[in-house]
Design an enzyme around this catalytic site. Sequence first.
Site, PDB file in Angstrom:
ATOM      1  CE1 TYR A 147      -3.806   2.348   0.418  1.00 32.38           C
ATOM      2  CE2 TYR A 147      -2.683   3.159   2.375  1.00 32.38           C
ATOM      3  CZ  TYR A 147      -3.685   3.279   1.437  1.00 32.38           C
ATOM      4  OH  TYR A 147      -4.568   4.332   1.505  1.00 32.38           O
ATOM      5  CE  LYS A 151      -3.535   5.151  -2.029  1.00 35.02           C
ATOM      6  NZ  LYS A 151      -4.580   5.727  -2.910  1.00 35.02           N
TER       7      LYS A 151
END
Length: 329
Positions: A147, A151
Amino acid sequence: MSKTVLITGAAGFLGSHLCDRFIAEEFHVIGMDNYITGDQDNIHHLFKHPNFEFIEHDVTNHIDIAQTIDYILHFASPASPIDYLKIPIQTLKVGSLGTHNLLGLAKAKNARILIASTSEVYGDPLVHPQSEEYYGNVSAIGPRGVYDEAKRFQEALTMAYHRFHGLETRIARIFNTYGPRMRLNDGRVIPAFMGQSLRGEDLTVFGDGSQTRSFCFVDDLIEGIYRLLFSDYTLPVNLGNPGEITISEFAQEILTLTNTNQKIKYKPLPKDDPLKRQPNISLAKKILNWAPKVNRSEGMKKTLEYFRTLPESKLFKVDHKDFSKHIKR
Protein backbone atom coordinates in the site's frame (compact mmCIF):
# COMPACT_ATOMS: atom_id res chain seq x y z
CA MET A 1 -23.74 23.44 -19.12
CA SER A 2 -22.63 21.54 -16.04
CA LYS A 3 -19.08 20.22 -15.81
CA THR A 4 -18.45 16.47 -15.74
CA VAL A 5 -16.35 14.76 -13.07
CA LEU A 6 -15.23 11.12 -13.04
CA ILE A 7 -14.84 9.68 -9.53
CA THR A 8 -13.13 6.30 -9.21
CA GLY A 9 -13.74 4.23 -6.10
CA ALA A 10 -17.20 5.82 -6.15
CA ALA A 11 -18.84 3.10 -4.06
CA GLY A 12 -16.24 3.38 -1.33
CA PHE A 13 -16.30 5.39 1.88
CA LEU A 14 -14.70 8.59 0.56
CA GLY A 15 -15.73 8.14 -3.06
CA SER A 16 -19.44 8.00 -2.23
CA HIS A 17 -19.23 11.18 -0.16
CA LEU A 18 -17.43 12.88 -3.04
CA CYS A 19 -20.23 11.82 -5.39
CA ASP A 20 -22.73 13.44 -3.04
CA ARG A 21 -20.72 16.66 -2.85
CA PHE A 22 -20.29 17.06 -6.59
CA ILE A 23 -23.95 16.24 -7.24
CA ALA A 24 -24.83 18.96 -4.71
CA GLU A 25 -22.55 21.34 -6.61
CA GLU A 26 -24.53 20.53 -9.80
CA PHE A 27 -21.79 18.60 -11.60
CA HIS A 28 -22.54 15.66 -13.85
CA VAL A 29 -20.94 12.78 -11.95
CA ILE A 30 -19.65 9.55 -13.47
CA GLY A 31 -18.97 7.05 -10.71
CA MET A 32 -16.65 4.12 -11.40
CA ASP A 33 -16.01 1.12 -9.15
CA ASN A 34 -15.49 -2.63 -9.46
CA TYR A 35 -16.88 -3.23 -5.93
CA ILE A 36 -13.72 -4.99 -4.77
CA THR A 37 -13.97 -3.08 -1.49
CA GLY A 38 -16.82 -0.69 -2.30
CA ASP A 39 -20.46 -1.20 -1.40
CA GLN A 40 -23.34 -0.45 -3.76
CA ASP A 41 -25.42 0.61 -0.75
CA ASN A 42 -23.22 3.70 -0.45
CA ILE A 43 -24.39 5.10 -3.80
CA HIS A 44 -27.75 3.38 -4.28
CA HIS A 45 -29.54 6.66 -3.47
CA LEU A 46 -27.87 8.28 -6.51
CA PHE A 47 -28.82 5.74 -9.18
CA LYS A 48 -32.00 7.58 -10.16
CA HIS A 49 -30.44 11.03 -10.03
CA PRO A 50 -30.35 12.64 -13.50
CA ASN A 51 -26.80 13.94 -12.98
CA PHE A 52 -25.33 10.61 -11.91
CA GLU A 53 -24.23 7.66 -13.98
CA PHE A 54 -22.30 4.61 -12.90
CA ILE A 55 -19.78 2.39 -14.69
CA GLU A 56 -18.75 -0.91 -13.09
CA HIS A 57 -15.13 -1.21 -14.15
CA ASP A 58 -11.66 -2.11 -12.86
CA VAL A 59 -9.40 0.91 -13.42
CA THR A 60 -6.37 -1.34 -13.88
CA ASN A 61 -7.90 -2.23 -17.27
CA HIS A 62 -8.15 0.20 -20.18
CA ILE A 63 -10.70 2.97 -19.59
CA ASP A 64 -12.75 4.12 -22.57
CA ILE A 65 -15.21 6.98 -22.02
CA ALA A 66 -16.48 8.81 -25.08
CA GLN A 67 -17.96 11.91 -23.45
CA THR A 68 -16.18 15.03 -22.29
CA ILE A 69 -14.60 14.86 -18.83
CA ASP A 70 -13.49 18.03 -17.05
CA TYR A 71 -12.20 16.59 -13.78
CA ILE A 72 -11.05 13.20 -12.47
CA LEU A 73 -10.76 12.19 -8.82
CA HIS A 74 -8.86 8.92 -8.41
CA PHE A 75 -10.01 7.29 -5.16
CA ALA A 76 -9.98 3.65 -6.26
CA SER A 77 -7.83 1.61 -3.87
CA PRO A 78 -8.10 -0.70 -0.90
CA ALA A 79 -7.52 1.50 2.14
CA SER A 80 -7.38 -0.77 5.17
CA PRO A 81 -4.73 -3.27 6.25
CA ILE A 82 -7.19 -6.17 6.22
CA ASP A 83 -7.93 -5.50 2.56
CA TYR A 84 -4.51 -4.78 1.14
CA LEU A 85 -2.92 -7.68 2.99
CA LYS A 86 -5.50 -10.02 1.38
CA ILE A 87 -5.20 -8.49 -2.09
CA PRO A 88 -1.62 -7.18 -2.21
CA ILE A 89 -1.15 -7.48 -5.97
CA GLN A 90 -4.44 -5.75 -6.72
CA THR A 91 -3.42 -2.97 -4.32
CA LEU A 92 -0.15 -2.45 -6.17
CA LYS A 93 -1.89 -2.60 -9.55
CA VAL A 94 -4.52 0.03 -8.75
CA GLY A 95 -1.80 2.42 -7.54
CA SER A 96 0.36 1.84 -10.61
CA LEU A 97 -1.60 0.57 -13.63
CA GLY A 98 -4.82 2.21 -12.48
CA THR A 99 -3.13 5.56 -11.93
CA HIS A 100 -1.37 5.28 -15.30
CA ASN A 101 -4.68 4.62 -17.06
CA LEU A 102 -6.37 7.58 -15.38
CA LEU A 103 -3.50 9.97 -16.02
CA GLY A 104 -3.63 8.91 -19.66
CA LEU A 105 -7.38 9.51 -19.72
CA ALA A 106 -6.90 12.94 -18.13
CA LYS A 107 -4.32 13.79 -20.78
CA ALA A 108 -6.60 12.64 -23.61
CA LYS A 109 -9.56 14.60 -22.19
CA ASN A 110 -7.50 17.64 -21.15
CA ALA A 111 -8.96 17.15 -17.68
CA ARG A 112 -7.62 18.13 -14.29
CA ILE A 113 -6.97 15.10 -12.06
CA LEU A 114 -6.73 14.83 -8.27
CA ILE A 115 -4.97 11.78 -6.85
CA ALA A 116 -5.86 10.38 -3.42
CA SER A 117 -2.57 9.71 -1.68
CA THR A 118 -2.18 8.92 2.00
CA SER A 119 -0.31 9.65 5.19
CA GLU A 120 1.11 6.14 4.79
CA VAL A 121 3.70 7.61 2.41
CA TYR A 122 5.40 8.79 5.62
CA GLY A 123 5.60 5.21 6.93
CA ASP A 124 6.56 4.95 10.60
CA PRO A 125 7.67 8.58 10.80
CA LEU A 126 10.82 9.85 12.48
CA VAL A 127 9.49 13.42 12.23
CA HIS A 128 6.48 14.56 14.24
CA PRO A 129 4.09 16.01 13.21
CA GLN A 130 4.49 15.14 9.54
CA SER A 131 4.77 17.94 6.97
CA GLU A 132 4.80 17.61 3.20
CA GLU A 133 8.58 18.15 3.10
CA TYR A 134 9.23 14.94 5.05
CA TYR A 135 10.31 12.08 2.78
CA GLY A 136 9.12 9.30 5.08
CA ASN A 137 10.40 6.12 6.71
CA VAL A 138 8.90 3.26 4.71
CA SER A 139 9.79 -0.42 4.42
CA ALA A 140 9.28 -1.32 0.77
CA ILE A 141 9.31 -5.06 1.49
CA GLY A 142 7.30 -5.07 4.71
CA PRO A 143 3.67 -6.28 4.84
CA ARG A 144 2.35 -2.72 4.50
CA GLY A 145 4.73 -1.94 1.64
CA VAL A 146 2.19 -2.95 -1.01
CA TYR A 147 0.00 0.00 0.00
CA ASP A 148 2.71 2.47 1.01
CA GLU A 149 4.78 1.99 -2.13
CA ALA A 150 1.74 1.93 -4.42
CA LYS A 151 0.85 5.38 -3.13
CA ARG A 152 4.43 6.67 -3.31
CA PHE A 153 4.71 5.45 -6.90
CA GLN A 154 1.31 7.02 -7.62
CA GLU A 155 2.63 10.39 -6.47
CA ALA A 156 5.82 10.04 -8.53
CA LEU A 157 3.89 9.08 -11.67
CA THR A 158 1.44 11.94 -11.19
CA MET A 159 4.25 14.48 -10.88
CA ALA A 160 5.95 13.01 -13.95
CA TYR A 161 2.78 13.57 -16.00
CA HIS A 162 2.52 17.09 -14.61
CA ARG A 163 6.12 17.99 -15.41
CA PHE A 164 6.51 16.15 -18.72
CA HIS A 165 3.04 16.58 -20.24
CA GLY A 166 1.94 19.74 -18.43
CA LEU A 167 -1.08 17.87 -17.05
CA GLU A 168 -3.19 19.67 -14.44
CA THR A 169 -2.67 17.49 -11.34
CA ARG A 170 -3.42 17.72 -7.61
CA ILE A 171 -2.27 15.36 -4.83
CA ALA A 172 -4.09 14.97 -1.50
CA ARG A 173 -2.23 13.20 1.31
CA ILE A 174 -5.14 11.95 3.39
CA PHE A 175 -4.73 11.18 7.09
CA ASN A 176 -7.06 8.97 9.17
CA THR A 177 -10.65 9.84 8.25
CA TYR A 178 -13.89 8.49 9.69
CA GLY A 179 -17.63 8.84 9.41
CA PRO A 180 -20.76 7.20 8.00
CA ARG A 181 -20.28 4.56 5.27
CA MET A 182 -17.07 3.12 6.65
CA ARG A 183 -17.08 -0.65 6.45
CA LEU A 184 -17.69 -1.81 9.98
CA ASN A 185 -15.30 -4.76 9.73
CA ASP A 186 -12.51 -3.31 7.59
CA GLY A 187 -9.92 -3.41 10.38
CA ARG A 188 -9.41 0.31 10.93
CA VAL A 189 -9.51 1.40 14.53
CA ILE A 190 -12.76 3.42 14.63
CA PRO A 191 -15.07 0.84 13.01
CA ALA A 192 -13.20 -1.93 14.84
CA PHE A 193 -13.80 -0.37 18.26
CA MET A 194 -17.38 0.61 17.49
CA GLY A 195 -18.19 -2.80 16.07
CA GLN A 196 -16.76 -4.54 19.11
CA SER A 197 -18.74 -2.26 21.42
CA LEU A 198 -22.00 -2.82 19.55
CA ARG A 199 -21.45 -6.59 19.59
CA GLY A 200 -20.65 -6.57 23.31
CA GLU A 201 -17.04 -7.66 22.77
CA ASP A 202 -13.91 -6.46 24.51
CA LEU A 203 -11.98 -3.79 22.62
CA THR A 204 -8.72 -4.93 21.01
CA VAL A 205 -5.73 -2.61 21.27
CA PHE A 206 -2.55 -3.59 19.43
CA GLY A 207 0.71 -2.86 21.19
CA ASP A 208 0.65 -1.02 24.51
CA GLY A 209 -1.81 1.58 23.23
CA SER A 210 0.66 4.46 23.37
CA GLN A 211 0.72 4.83 19.58
CA THR A 212 -1.17 7.88 18.35
CA ARG A 213 -3.61 8.70 15.59
CA SER A 214 -5.35 11.88 14.45
CA PHE A 215 -8.93 11.50 13.21
CA CYS A 216 -10.66 13.77 10.69
CA PHE A 217 -14.44 13.69 10.14
CA VAL A 218 -15.39 12.91 6.57
CA ASP A 219 -17.29 16.17 5.94
CA ASP A 220 -14.17 18.17 6.75
CA LEU A 221 -12.01 16.04 4.48
CA ILE A 222 -14.41 16.32 1.54
CA GLU A 223 -14.33 20.10 1.88
CA GLY A 224 -10.53 20.03 1.82
CA ILE A 225 -10.47 17.83 -1.28
CA TYR A 226 -12.96 20.09 -3.04
CA ARG A 227 -10.87 23.17 -2.31
CA LEU A 228 -7.66 21.45 -3.36
CA LEU A 229 -9.13 20.39 -6.71
CA PHE A 230 -9.95 23.99 -7.57
CA SER A 231 -6.73 25.47 -6.20
CA ASP A 232 -3.63 26.26 -8.25
CA TYR A 233 -1.30 24.13 -6.10
CA THR A 234 0.29 21.08 -7.72
CA LEU A 235 2.48 19.54 -4.98
CA PRO A 236 1.13 17.20 -2.27
CA VAL A 237 -1.04 18.68 0.48
CA ASN A 238 -1.76 17.09 3.87
CA LEU A 239 -5.46 16.86 4.71
CA GLY A 240 -6.38 15.67 8.18
CA ASN A 241 -7.17 16.74 11.72
CA PRO A 242 -4.11 17.46 13.89
CA GLY A 243 -5.99 16.55 17.08
CA GLU A 244 -3.78 13.69 18.32
CA ILE A 245 -4.83 10.95 20.75
CA THR A 246 -3.32 7.67 21.94
CA ILE A 247 -5.14 4.49 21.00
CA SER A 248 -5.66 3.60 24.68
CA GLU A 249 -7.26 6.98 25.34
CA PHE A 250 -9.38 6.58 22.26
CA ALA A 251 -10.59 3.15 23.39
CA GLN A 252 -11.75 4.73 26.64
CA GLU A 253 -13.59 7.41 24.67
CA ILE A 254 -15.43 4.73 22.71
CA LEU A 255 -16.49 2.91 25.87
CA THR A 256 -17.81 6.18 27.30
CA LEU A 257 -19.59 7.08 24.07
CA THR A 258 -21.27 3.69 23.74
CA ASN A 259 -21.98 3.49 27.47
CA THR A 260 -20.61 -0.02 27.68
CA ASN A 261 -18.43 -1.71 30.26
CA GLN A 262 -16.30 -3.99 28.12
CA LYS A 263 -12.64 -4.46 28.90
CA ILE A 264 -9.66 -3.48 26.78
CA LYS A 265 -7.45 -6.38 25.74
CA TYR A 266 -3.96 -5.94 24.32
CA LYS A 267 -2.38 -7.87 21.46
CA PRO A 268 1.05 -7.63 19.78
CA LEU A 269 1.60 -4.65 17.50
CA PRO A 270 1.57 -5.60 13.77
CA LYS A 271 4.85 -5.23 11.89
CA ASP A 272 5.60 -1.71 10.59
CA ASP A 273 2.49 -0.26 12.24
CA PRO A 274 3.28 3.48 12.65
CA LEU A 275 3.71 4.65 16.23
CA LYS A 276 2.92 8.31 15.53
CA ARG A 277 0.50 9.89 13.11
CA GLN A 278 -0.31 13.60 13.16
CA PRO A 279 -0.59 15.94 10.17
CA ASN A 280 1.01 19.32 9.92
CA ILE A 281 -1.73 21.20 8.02
CA SER A 282 -0.03 24.60 7.83
CA LEU A 283 0.13 24.35 4.06
CA ALA A 284 -3.58 23.53 3.71
CA LYS A 285 -4.44 26.46 5.97
CA LYS A 286 -2.30 28.78 3.86
CA ILE A 287 -3.22 27.79 0.30
CA LEU A 288 -6.75 26.43 0.80
CA ASN A 289 -7.88 28.46 3.82
CA TRP A 290 -8.94 25.09 5.17
CA ALA A 291 -8.95 23.50 8.61
CA PRO A 292 -11.24 20.87 10.13
CA LYS A 293 -14.29 22.17 11.98
CA VAL A 294 -16.02 19.06 13.35
CA ASN A 295 -14.69 18.06 16.78
CA ARG A 296 -14.12 14.41 17.55
CA SER A 297 -17.00 14.17 20.03
CA GLU A 298 -19.53 15.43 17.48
CA GLY A 299 -18.12 13.34 14.65
CA MET A 300 -18.02 10.16 16.68
CA LYS A 301 -21.67 10.53 17.69
CA LYS A 302 -22.68 10.82 14.03
CA THR A 303 -20.56 7.80 13.13
CA LEU A 304 -21.99 5.68 15.94
CA GLU A 305 -25.52 6.61 14.87
CA TYR A 306 -24.73 5.33 11.39
CA PHE A 307 -23.27 2.03 12.63
CA ARG A 308 -26.34 1.49 14.81
CA THR A 309 -28.52 1.57 11.69
CA LEU A 310 -26.64 -1.29 10.01
CA PRO A 311 -28.35 -4.67 9.68
CA GLU A 312 -27.13 -7.52 11.85
CA SER A 313 -25.68 -9.21 8.77
CA LYS A 314 -23.07 -6.44 8.59
CA LEU A 315 -22.67 -6.00 12.32
CA PHE A 316 -21.90 -9.62 13.15
CA LYS A 317 -20.18 -10.89 10.01
CA VAL A 318 -16.45 -10.59 10.65
CA ASP A 319 -15.46 -10.17 7.00
CA HIS A 320 -18.20 -9.75 4.41
CA LYS A 321 -15.98 -9.02 1.43
CA ASP A 322 -15.33 -11.77 -1.11
CA PHE A 323 -12.21 -11.02 -3.14
CA SER A 324 -12.06 -14.31 -5.05
CA LYS A 325 -13.70 -13.09 -8.26
CA HIS A 326 -11.24 -10.18 -8.49
CA ILE A 327 -8.07 -12.24 -8.09
CA LYS A 328 -6.92 -13.38 -11.53
CA ARG A 329 -3.16 -13.14 -11.41
